[in-house]
Design a protein around this motif. Structure first.
Motif, short mmCIF file in Angstrom:
data_model
loop_
_atom_site.label_atom_id
_atom_site.label_comp_id
_atom_site.label_asym_id
_atom_site.label_seq_id
_atom_site.Cartn_x
_atom_site.Cartn_y
_atom_site.Cartn_z
N GLN A 138 0.82 -1.21 0.00
CA GLN A 138 0.00 0.00 0.00
C GLN A 138 0.86 1.26 0.00
OE1 GLN A 138 -2.30 -0.90 3.50
NE2 GLN A 138 -3.89 -2.00 2.36
N GLU A 147 -9.09 -2.04 -0.54
CA GLU A 147 -9.24 -0.90 0.37
C GLU A 147 -10.57 -0.20 0.19
OE1 GLU A 147 -5.72 1.75 1.27
OE2 GLU A 147 -5.01 0.73 -0.54
N SER A 149 -4.63 -4.01 -4.17
CA SER A 149 -4.76 -3.39 -2.86
C SER A 149 -5.81 -2.28 -2.88
CB SER A 149 -3.41 -2.82 -2.42
OG SER A 149 -3.52 -2.14 -1.19
N GLN A 202 -0.58 -3.01 -6.49
CA GLN A 202 -1.26 -1.87 -5.87
C GLN A 202 -2.70 -1.77 -6.35
OE1 GLN A 202 1.49 1.63 -6.32
NE2 GLN A 202 1.00 1.80 -4.16
#
Length: 222
Positions: free
Chosen positions: A100, A212, A208, A205
């Motif tokens: 992250q 999130e 991620s 990412q």
């Protein structure tokens, strides 16, 4: 440019482990070892001074941990640097936080020299070293998602949103191409556009980001 050596910097607070890594790095004609630091604070300074292409970054160190150092280095003036975090265990919440923060992947400290070298070269070429499907398992276990909110994808076209969700769920380009009846080159272009629009550095990412923001739960059932 292809003849230039890959500049590698090492950040770790264990002298014996660092000594072994330096021997491996210095044995390779296409790699140039440019320096080492024993904590995150020194790593930030050294990265500015040496402008490495790839940094091997320990996660747990005194004074400043590797996650904070990763975030600061990538937000700083060192252009194009890619960071591989080092960890003692693969299934580690700290690895998620490092991803992250912008890390391009991770290595366990018991990795073979051959895998270490392949990882450095792969990351330098702009590719991820952790399969999105593996990232899914790690992120699912350690990410606390926000409420699903597709507004974060408003800048994407409808096709880019489709590609985003499939890539985030662990599909490779070939699988995405088959599912959407597109060419692999077209999928690759869409993925690059998605990363650029969302200010993400890698497919890891991207996974991620999806977790999130609760987008996988909302859209793929993962």
């Amino acid at each position: 440019m292809s003849g230039e050596r890959i500049r590698v910097m090492l950040v770790d607070d264990q002298p014996l482990f660092s000594a072994g890594l330096k021997m491996i790095l210095r044995s390779q004609p296409d790699l140039e070892f440019v320096g080492e630091a024993g904590n995150g604070e020194d790593a930030c300074l050294l990265a500015t001074e040496t402008a490495p292409d790839v940094i091997l970054m320990d996660i747990r160190m005194p004074r400043m941990d590797g996650i904070t150092a990763t975030r600061r280095i990538l937000a700083g003036e060192t252009q194009g640097v890619r960071i591989i975090v080092l960890t003692t265990i693969q299934h580690d919440e700290a690895v998620v936080r490092a991803i992250q923060a912008g890390a391009s992947g991770f290595l366990t400290k018991d990795a073979t020299p051959e895998f270490l070298l392949a990882t450095i070269r792969t990351v330098h070429s702009g590719h991820a070293v952790m399969a999105p499907s593996a990232a899914n398992e790690l992120l699912r276990d350690y990410t606390t998602p926000r409420a699903g909110n597709e507004s974060v994808l408003e800048g994407l076209t409808a096709r880019e949103k489709e590609v985003f969700l499939l890539a985030a769920s662990g599909r490779a380009n070939g699988e995405i191409a088959a599912e959407l009846f597109l060419g692999e080159a077209t999928v690759k272009t869409h993925v690059a556009n998605v990363l650029g629009k969302l200010s993400l550095k890698s497919r890891i990412q991207l996974v991620s980001f999806a977790y999130e923001h609760g987008l996988l739960q909302a859209n793929t059932g993962n």
